[in-house]
Design a protein around this motif. Structure first.
Motif, mmCIF file in Angstrom:
data_model
loop_
_atom_site.group_PDB
_atom_site.id
_atom_site.type_symbol
_atom_site.label_atom_id
_atom_site.label_comp_id
_atom_site.label_asym_id
_atom_site.label_seq_id
_atom_site.Cartn_x
_atom_site.Cartn_y
_atom_site.Cartn_z
ATOM 1 N N ALA A 166 0.843 -0.996 0.133
ATOM 2 C CA ALA A 166 0.146 0.000 0.094
ATOM 3 C C ALA A 166 0.725 1.203 0.067
ATOM 4 C CB ALA A 166 -0.961 0.057 1.370
ATOM 5 N N PRO A 173 -7.586 9.471 -7.915
ATOM 6 C CA PRO A 173 -6.976 8.040 -7.874
ATOM 7 C C PRO A 173 -7.754 7.027 -7.773
ATOM 8 C CG PRO A 173 -6.686 9.102 -5.456
ATOM 9 C CD PRO A 173 -7.198 10.228 -6.444
ATOM 10 N N PHE A 174 -9.297 7.001 -7.652
ATOM 11 C CA PHE A 174 -10.274 6.211 -7.675
ATOM 12 C C PHE A 174 -10.982 6.104 -8.887
ATOM 13 C CE2 PHE A 174 -9.273 7.851 -3.175
ATOM 14 C CZ PHE A 174 -8.738 6.793 -2.665
ATOM 15 N N ILE A 216 -3.500 3.237 -0.792
ATOM 16 C CA ILE A 216 -3.982 2.660 -1.988
ATOM 17 C C ILE A 216 -3.053 1.456 -2.128
ATOM 18 C CG2 ILE A 216 -4.255 2.982 -4.348
ATOM 19 C CD1 ILE A 216 -4.643 5.984 -3.711
ATOM 20 N N SER A 241 -7.828 -1.295 -8.299
ATOM 21 C CA SER A 241 -9.005 -1.585 -7.862
ATOM 22 C C SER A 241 -9.204 -3.053 -8.095
ATOM 23 C CB SER A 241 -10.397 -0.932 -8.471
ATOM 24 O OG SER A 241 -11.578 -1.457 -8.221
ATOM 25 N N GLY A 286 -12.769 1.268 -9.785
ATOM 26 C CA GLY A 286 -11.671 2.017 -9.713
ATOM 27 C C GLY A 286 -10.745 1.783 -10.781
ATOM 28 N N ALA A 344 -2.312 -0.118 -11.931
ATOM 29 C CA ALA A 344 -1.781 0.827 -10.915
ATOM 30 C C ALA A 344 -0.100 0.497 -11.036
ATOM 31 C CB ALA A 344 -2.099 0.552 -9.597
#
Length: 194
Positions: free
Chosen positions: A114, A128-129, A165, A169, A184, A188
């Protein structure tokens, strides 16, 4: 006395005993030989990617290419160039079009992959979502072994909002199958600066 008052009185009489918060000796929690390797391994296991880089120019070049080739790219990191301050005033319906977002993280946690991000680093807490692809940037010196160490370093009351984060997602609620990007970011990538 009303039924409501009776219920509240019964609840008040049946509270568990007060227990002090345990004191955790952080010297005996998990410590990894190589914090970055553990961070990378965990992040890959949860669907994210990480890359160790020594020059921020790598990200600057990628951002420039993305801004040229993609329809809506948001940069919130001053070190990468012009910051897209206008996203602070955009509503969800407008931010829904964000293809890729570049956001600075404060620190990363090796045990769960995270990254902590303060609201000010997001510019708009939806960024970011709601984006399709998320790029987070942290310094290698800001990787810690555990959440215990992370909370010792963070001031979570500093701003009105912040979040850990951990990769894109994901959910496994749908027939016990892991789905990436369900609600989301679909991907990433975390760049770790040496």
């Amino acid at each position: 006395m009303s039924a409501r008052d009776n219920i509240l009185k019964t609840i008040a009489m049946n509270q568990p005993e007060f227990l002090e918060i345990p004191v955790i000796d952080t010297s005996v929690v998990i410590q990894y030989d190589d914090v970055y390797t553990q961070f990378k391994t965990v992040l890959q296991g949860i669907g994210g990617k990480t890359e160790l880089i020594s020059d921020i120019a790598v990200i600057q070049e990628q951002l420039a290419a993305d801004k040229k080739n993609l329809s809506f790219v948001v940069n919130t990191i001053p070190a990468l160039g012009d910051v897209d301050e206008q996203v602070a005033f955009l509503a969800a319906a407008e931010l829904e079009r964000v293809v890729k977002a570049y956001v600075k993280g404060t620190l990363g946690v090796a045990e769960n992959g995270a990254v902590w991000v303060y609201e000010s680093q997001m510019i708009n807490r939806l960024v970011p979502f709601i984006c399709q692809h998320l790029v987070l940037v942290i310094e290698k010196e800001n990787l810690v072994d555990t959440l215990h160490q992370a909370y010792q370093k963070l001031d979570v009351s500093k701003e009105g909002f912040g979040a850990f984060i951990a990769g894109p997602s994901k959910t496994a609620d749908i027939e016990q199958s892991l789905v990436i990007g369900a609600h989301g970011a679909r991907s990433a990538v975390i760049y770790v600066l040496e």
